[in-house]
Design a protein around this motif. Structure first.
Motif, PDB file in Angstrom:
ATOM      1  N   GLN A 156      50.478  -5.596   9.341  1.00  0.00           N
ATOM      2  CA  GLN A 156      51.888  -5.913   9.827  1.00  0.00           C
ATOM      3  C   GLN A 156      52.380  -7.033   9.136  1.00  0.00           C
ATOM      4  O   GLN A 156      53.058  -7.699   9.548  1.00  0.00           O
ATOM      5  CB  GLN A 156      51.786  -6.217  11.269  1.00  0.00           C
ATOM      6  CG  GLN A 156      51.617  -4.904  11.996  1.00  0.00           C
ATOM      7  CD  GLN A 156      51.435  -5.044  13.585  1.00  0.00           C
ATOM      8  OE1 GLN A 156      51.024  -6.005  14.046  1.00  0.00           O
ATOM      9  NE2 GLN A 156      52.018  -3.975  14.192  1.00  0.00           N
ATOM     10  N   GLN A 157      51.848  -7.468   8.122  1.00  0.00           N
ATOM     11  CA  GLN A 157      52.121  -8.805   7.113  1.00  0.00           C
ATOM     12  C   GLN A 157      53.189  -8.595   6.264  1.00  0.00           C
ATOM     13  O   GLN A 157      53.461  -9.537   5.377  1.00  0.00           O
ATOM     14  CB  GLN A 157      50.988  -9.356   6.670  1.00  0.00           C
ATOM     15  CG  GLN A 157      49.832  -9.427   7.571  1.00  0.00           C
ATOM     16  CD  GLN A 157      50.168 -10.646   8.438  1.00  0.00           C
ATOM     17  OE1 GLN A 157      50.590 -11.717   8.416  1.00  0.00           O
ATOM     18  NE2 GLN A 157      49.865 -10.002   9.922  1.00  0.00           N
ATOM     19  N   GLY A 158      53.637  -7.308   6.037  1.00  0.00           N
ATOM     20  CA  GLY A 158      54.801  -7.054   4.940  1.00  0.00           C
ATOM     21  C   GLY A 158      54.190  -6.220   3.897  1.00  0.00           C
ATOM     22  O   GLY A 158      53.015  -5.981   3.914  1.00  0.00           O
ATOM     23  N   TYR A 159      55.090  -5.440   3.210  1.00  0.00           N
ATOM     24  CA  TYR A 159      54.832  -4.452   2.179  1.00  0.00           C
ATOM     25  C   TYR A 159      55.507  -4.741   0.880  1.00  0.00           C
ATOM     26  O   TYR A 159      56.732  -5.243   0.805  1.00  0.00           O
ATOM     27  CB  TYR A 159      54.889  -3.220   2.884  1.00  0.00           C
ATOM     28  CG  TYR A 159      54.132  -1.954   1.870  1.00  0.00           C
ATOM     29  CD1 TYR A 159      52.868  -1.687   2.378  1.00  0.00           C
ATOM     30  CD2 TYR A 159      54.896  -1.231   1.132  1.00  0.00           C
ATOM     31  CE1 TYR A 159      52.071  -0.571   1.504  1.00  0.00           C
ATOM     32  CE2 TYR A 159      54.343  -0.150   0.332  1.00  0.00           C
ATOM     33  CZ  TYR A 159      53.042   0.039   0.505  1.00  0.00           C
ATOM     34  OH  TYR A 159      52.374   0.981  -0.021  1.00  0.00           O
ATOM     35  N   GLY A 160      54.758  -4.737  -0.244  1.00  0.00           N
ATOM     36  CA  GLY A 160      55.355  -4.774  -1.692  1.00  0.00           C
ATOM     37  C   GLY A 160      55.806  -3.389  -2.237  1.00  0.00           C
ATOM     38  O   GLY A 160      56.270  -2.711  -1.467  1.00  0.00           O
ATOM     39  N   TYR A 161      55.413  -3.437  -3.438  1.00  0.00           N
ATOM     40  CA  TYR A 161      55.718  -2.297  -4.033  1.00  0.00           C
ATOM     41  C   TYR A 161      54.141  -1.591  -4.234  1.00  0.00           C
ATOM     42  O   TYR A 161      53.243  -1.464  -5.067  1.00  0.00           O
ATOM     43  CB  TYR A 161      55.826  -2.333  -5.582  1.00  0.00           C
ATOM     44  CG  TYR A 161      57.364  -2.898  -5.723  1.00  0.00           C
ATOM     45  CD1 TYR A 161      58.308  -3.086  -4.767  1.00  0.00           C
ATOM     46  CD2 TYR A 161      57.716  -3.371  -7.087  1.00  0.00           C
ATOM     47  CE1 TYR A 161      59.464  -3.283  -5.101  1.00  0.00           C
ATOM     48  CE2 TYR A 161      58.987  -4.093  -7.504  1.00  0.00           C
ATOM     49  CZ  TYR A 161      59.812  -3.931  -6.147  1.00  0.00           C
ATOM     50  OH  TYR A 161      61.216  -4.462  -6.557  1.00  0.00           O
ATOM     51  N   GLN A 162      53.779  -0.709  -3.075  1.00  0.00           N
ATOM     52  CA  GLN A 162      52.650   0.098  -2.893  1.00  0.00           C
ATOM     53  C   GLN A 162      51.515  -1.063  -2.644  1.00  0.00           C
ATOM     54  O   GLN A 162      50.198  -0.386  -3.022  1.00  0.00           O
ATOM     55  CB  GLN A 162      52.474   1.079  -4.148  1.00  0.00           C
ATOM     56  CG  GLN A 162      53.525   1.823  -4.265  1.00  0.00           C
ATOM     57  CD  GLN A 162      53.723   2.978  -3.355  1.00  0.00           C
ATOM     58  OE1 GLN A 162      52.982   3.980  -3.104  1.00  0.00           O
ATOM     59  NE2 GLN A 162      54.956   2.755  -2.554  1.00  0.00           N
ATOM     60  N   PHE A 163      51.791  -1.891  -2.225  1.00  0.00           N
ATOM     61  CA  PHE A 163      50.648  -2.906  -1.916  1.00  0.00           C
ATOM     62  C   PHE A 163      50.827  -3.520  -0.447  1.00  0.00           C
ATOM     63  O   PHE A 163      52.130  -3.740  -0.081  1.00  0.00           O
ATOM     64  CB  PHE A 163      50.541  -4.085  -2.762  1.00  0.00           C
ATOM     65  CG  PHE A 163      49.894  -3.760  -4.269  1.00  0.00           C
ATOM     66  CD1 PHE A 163      48.558  -3.834  -4.401  1.00  0.00           C
ATOM     67  CD2 PHE A 163      50.843  -3.536  -5.236  1.00  0.00           C
ATOM     68  CE1 PHE A 163      48.093  -3.467  -5.843  1.00  0.00           C
ATOM     69  CE2 PHE A 163      50.181  -3.083  -6.507  1.00  0.00           C
ATOM     70  CZ  PHE A 163      48.928  -3.105  -6.683  1.00  0.00           C
ATOM     71  N   TRP A 164      49.864  -3.955   0.319  1.00  0.00           N
ATOM     72  CA  TRP A 164      50.027  -4.355   1.511  1.00  0.00           C
ATOM     73  C   TRP A 164      49.703  -5.868   1.440  1.00  0.00           C
ATOM     74  O   TRP A 164      48.677  -6.415   0.622  1.00  0.00           O
ATOM     75  CB  TRP A 164      48.828  -3.905   2.492  1.00  0.00           C
ATOM     76  CG  TRP A 164      48.908  -2.378   2.854  1.00  0.00           C
ATOM     77  CD1 TRP A 164      48.229  -1.503   2.069  1.00  0.00           C
ATOM     78  CD2 TRP A 164      49.667  -1.682   4.000  1.00  0.00           C
ATOM     79  NE1 TRP A 164      48.499  -0.360   2.678  1.00  0.00           N
ATOM     80  CE2 TRP A 164      49.184  -0.317   3.788  1.00  0.00           C
ATOM     81  CE3 TRP A 164      50.494  -2.272   4.916  1.00  0.00           C
ATOM     82  CZ2 TRP A 164      49.608   0.350   4.590  1.00  0.00           C
ATOM     83  CZ3 TRP A 164      50.939  -1.236   5.759  1.00  0.00           C
ATOM     84  CH2 TRP A 164      50.512   0.023   5.659  1.00  0.00           C
ATOM     85  N   GLN A 165      50.569  -6.489   2.232  1.00  0.00           N
ATOM     86  CA  GLN A 165      50.515  -7.988   2.337  1.00  0.00           C
ATOM     87  C   GLN A 165      49.262  -8.250   3.460  1.00  0.00           C
ATOM     88  O   GLN A 165      49.195  -7.448   4.394  1.00  0.00           O
ATOM     89  CB  GLN A 165      51.568  -8.741   2.946  1.00  0.00           C
ATOM     90  CG  GLN A 165      52.818  -8.597   1.922  1.00  0.00           C
ATOM     91  CD  GLN A 165      52.314  -9.388   0.517  1.00  0.00           C
ATOM     92  OE1 GLN A 165      52.072 -10.500   0.647  1.00  0.00           O
ATOM     93  NE2 GLN A 165      52.238  -8.574  -0.478  1.00  0.00           N
ATOM     94  N   CYS A 166      48.508  -9.071   3.328  1.00  0.00           N
ATOM     95  CA  CYS A 166      47.256  -9.652   4.500  1.00  0.00           C
ATOM     96  C   CYS A 166      47.552 -11.006   4.911  1.00  0.00           C
ATOM     97  O   CYS A 166      48.228 -11.778   4.385  1.00  0.00           O
ATOM     98  CB  CYS A 166      46.035  -9.688   3.753  1.00  0.00           C
ATOM     99  SG  CYS A 166      45.503  -8.024   2.609  1.00  0.00           S
ATOM    100  N   ARG A 167      46.683 -11.259   5.896  1.00  0.00           N
ATOM    101  CA  ARG A 167      46.765 -12.586   6.391  1.00  0.00           C
ATOM    102  C   ARG A 167      46.032 -13.375   5.234  1.00  0.00           C
ATOM    103  O   ARG A 167      45.556 -12.926   4.096  1.00  0.00           O
ATOM    104  CB  ARG A 167      45.836 -12.745   7.557  1.00  0.00           C
ATOM    105  CG  ARG A 167      46.305 -11.921   8.736  1.00  0.00           C
ATOM    106  CD  ARG A 167      45.591 -11.949   9.964  1.00  0.00           C
ATOM    107  NE  ARG A 167      44.446 -11.050   9.782  1.00  0.00           N
ATOM    108  CZ  ARG A 167      43.435 -10.911  10.604  1.00  0.00           C
ATOM    109  NH1 ARG A 167      43.327 -11.739  11.683  1.00  0.00           N
ATOM    110  NH2 ARG A 167      42.564 -10.062  10.258  1.00  0.00           N
ATOM    111  N   HIS A 168      45.984 -14.894   5.330  1.00  0.00           N
ATOM    112  CA  HIS A 168      45.427 -15.857   4.508  1.00  0.00           C
ATOM    113  C   HIS A 168      45.893 -15.719   3.246  1.00  0.00           C
ATOM    114  O   HIS A 168      45.339 -15.997   2.309  1.00  0.00           O
ATOM    115  CB  HIS A 168      43.938 -15.450   4.333  1.00  0.00           C
ATOM    116  CG  HIS A 168      43.450 -15.439   6.045  1.00  0.00           C
ATOM    117  ND1 HIS A 168      43.344 -16.385   6.778  1.00  0.00           N
ATOM    118  CD2 HIS A 168      42.782 -14.375   6.716  1.00  0.00           C
ATOM    119  CE1 HIS A 168      42.764 -15.895   8.036  1.00  0.00           C
ATOM    120  NE2 HIS A 168      42.371 -14.563   7.757  1.00  0.00           N
ATOM    121  N   GLY A 169      47.205 -15.365   3.088  1.00  0.00           N
ATOM    122  CA  GLY A 169      47.862 -15.441   1.759  1.00  0.00           C
ATOM    123  C   GLY A 169      47.429 -14.466   0.607  1.00  0.00           C
ATOM    124  O   GLY A 169      47.524 -14.373  -0.207  1.00  0.00           O
ATOM    125  N   ALA A 170      46.531 -13.266   1.514  1.00  0.00           N
ATOM    126  CA  ALA A 170      45.832 -12.313   0.388  1.00  0.00           C
ATOM    127  C   ALA A 170      46.976 -11.235   0.184  1.00  0.00           C
ATOM    128  O   ALA A 170      47.857 -10.946   1.198  1.00  0.00           O
ATOM    129  CB  ALA A 170      44.570 -11.999   0.988  1.00  0.00           C
TER     130      ALA A 170
END
Length: 492
Positions: free
Chosen positions: A280-294
């Motif tokens: 639930q940190q956001g989504y890019g172009y077929q990539f997930w956002q993670c916590r801790h800036g990852a």
């Protein structure tokens, strides 16, 4: 293909991580009964820890499931750079033969960007997987994969869009497959052929095995098979903004766009993990956002390529877990705080312990007992009525291999298993299969059976009582299935 470039190896301490912290991560994985298959940890461009849980091996490809989506993202990036398409283009412009008035009314506003960001406006995943009744059945619509004309592209374009494209995140493997169809439409090459000279060869990746749709296009949302080390090099290329081994692979601009938050996905409750915070940190172009800036690409059962820019690190994992969030929790608890800015003093004792642990990882540990006296030669059993259609089975107790033979409606089958050691010379369900036979006591024999390019595995427990045999078995894939058989020994 030329010999692949290997990332350099280094001790964890030389790259600012303690060996003890990595051992703590491995202990956390074991304590939580998380089934990892392969692990590579990269810091400052150096592999500091790597290991595979036997019977999985470093030189074998492993199915990536939805981690394939991140490769589809790269393919679109290359196509953009080559002027073949733009992310602002209408999807329907590339499939004019499917543009009925109804499809135009439904899909007219859908752009390639919406496919990339899972914001097509659908409220159900438009993909359909051929599987048994499961948790997925309520989350997909049947028209795409179940079409009698086998046209997945037409099936996607006919799926009703319920919300304005760009306004709503919905994890949508059908949208990812359309990315593959687009690449093939503009380049004339399927996804793996298109990516070979552009991505795979520069990264030293041999051609991956890859699933295909009935019409021939490579699946864009699942189906690629790569090695753990391939994902480590892919992650390092992402970390270095498109550079690898001193060469530009893809533009830094595309990497930045693809791996940045493009849409909000706070509404997302993942069908595998529940409402895990790293979903639930956001989504890019077929990539997930993670916590801790990852950020990460991932696939079912815990196929991970996690990139930590602030720590200059990459974590590549293949596994067979149900709780993917818990694997990431272990990363954040044990590995993240251990990534320090400066090198640490070498600790030979801790390093030796880590290397010993990494070199002795095993999928299932069994406390073996001696083989009982009666387990000699060949024994035949007549099986009582079985839901699986098994009519008879035999056990051949050899010196180094125990063989299980059985007959069912599909024919005659054979499984060779090493005595307490994995034997790799089998094929079941068209998959290379390793098997091991272990006596747990004088009346109990267990077969561990693993399809080594996948997380799928079986446990078969045979219990002997006089002339009787009882077999309890468990099959693990998207649906875990249990069953029992019983039979009477026949005269030889």
């Amino acid at each position: 293909m030329q010999k692949p470039y290997e990332l350099p190896r280094a001790t964890p301490e030389s790259q600012g991580i303690s060996s003890q912290a990595i051992r703590s991560f491995l202990a956390g994985i074991a304590d939580n009964k998380l089934e990892l298959h392969g692990l590579m940890l990269v810091r400052h461009g150096h592999v500091v820890a790597e290991g595979w849980w036997t019977p999985y091996q470093a030189d074998r490809q492993h199915i990536a499931y939805s981690l394939t989506k991140s490769l589809s993202s790269m393919a679109i990036g290359f196509a953009v750079e080559e002027g073949l398409l733009s992310v602002e283009d209408a999807v329907l412009d590339y499939f004019p033969e499917e543009a009925t008035e109804e499809v135009k009314a439904n899909m007219g506003g859908l752009k390639i960007r919406h496919l990339l960001t899972m914001s097509t406006g659908h409220t159900k995943d438009t993909a359909r997987f051929d599987m048994h009744q499961s948790w997925l059945s309520d989350h997909v619509t049947p028209k795409v994969g179940d079409r009698t004309d086998h046209n997945w592209i037409k099936g996607f374009l006919e799926q009703p869009i319920d919300r304005e494209p760009g306004s709503f995140f919905l994890y949508n493997s059908g949208a990812s497959h359309m990315l593959s169809a687009l690449v093939q439409r503009v380049s004339g090459l399927d996804l793996p052929d298109y990516l070979m000279p552009r991505l795979f060869e520069p990264l030293g990746i041999e051609r991956p095995a890859w699933d295909a749709a009935p019409d021939g296009e490579a699946t864009g949302g699942w189906g690629a098979r790569l090695k753990t080390g391939d994902w480590a090099r892919f992650g390092q290329m992402l970390l270095d903004k498109g550079m690898f081994n001193g060469k530009r692979i893809i533009s830094a601009e595309w990497i930045e766009q693809a791996t940045a938050k493009q849409v909000d996905n706070i509404n997302h409750g993942d069908v595998v993990t529940g409402s895990g915070t790293d979903w639930q940190q956001g989504y890019g172009y077929q990539f997930w956002q993670c916590r801790h800036g990852a950020y990460r690409g991932d696939g079912a059962f815990g196929q991970f390529c996690v990139v930590l820019p602030e720590q200059d690190a990459v974590i590549a994992i293949n596994s067979g877990v149900q709780d993917m969030q818990l694997v990431m929790d272990m990363m954040w608890e044990h590995l993240l705080p251990a990534m320090l800015p400066n090198a640490l003093p070498e600790n030979e004792a801790e390093l030796a312990g880590l290397r010993e642990k990494l070199g002795s990882l095993i999928l299932v540990e069994r406390a073996a007992q001696p083989r009982p006296v009666f387990a000699e030669g060949t024994v035949h059993y007549k099986v009582e009525q079985s839901e699986d259609g098994v009519t008879e089975l035999s056990l051949i107790f050899g010196r180094e291999v125990t063989t299980l033979l059985w007959s069912d409606a599909a024919g005659r089958h054979r499984l060779d298993s090493g005595h307490q050691e994995w034997y790799y010379g089998n094929e079941l369900a068209n998959e290379v299969t390793a098997a091991r036979a272990t006596w747990l006591g004088s009346d109990t024999l267990v077969f561990d059976i693993c399809r080594v390019f996948t997380p799928y595995h079986d446990e078969v427990i045979c219990t002997f009582s006089g002339n009787r045999i009882t077999i309890a078995y468990k099959h693990f894939d998207f649906v875990t299935r249990h069953g029992e058989l019983a039979g009477e020994r026949l005269s030889n």
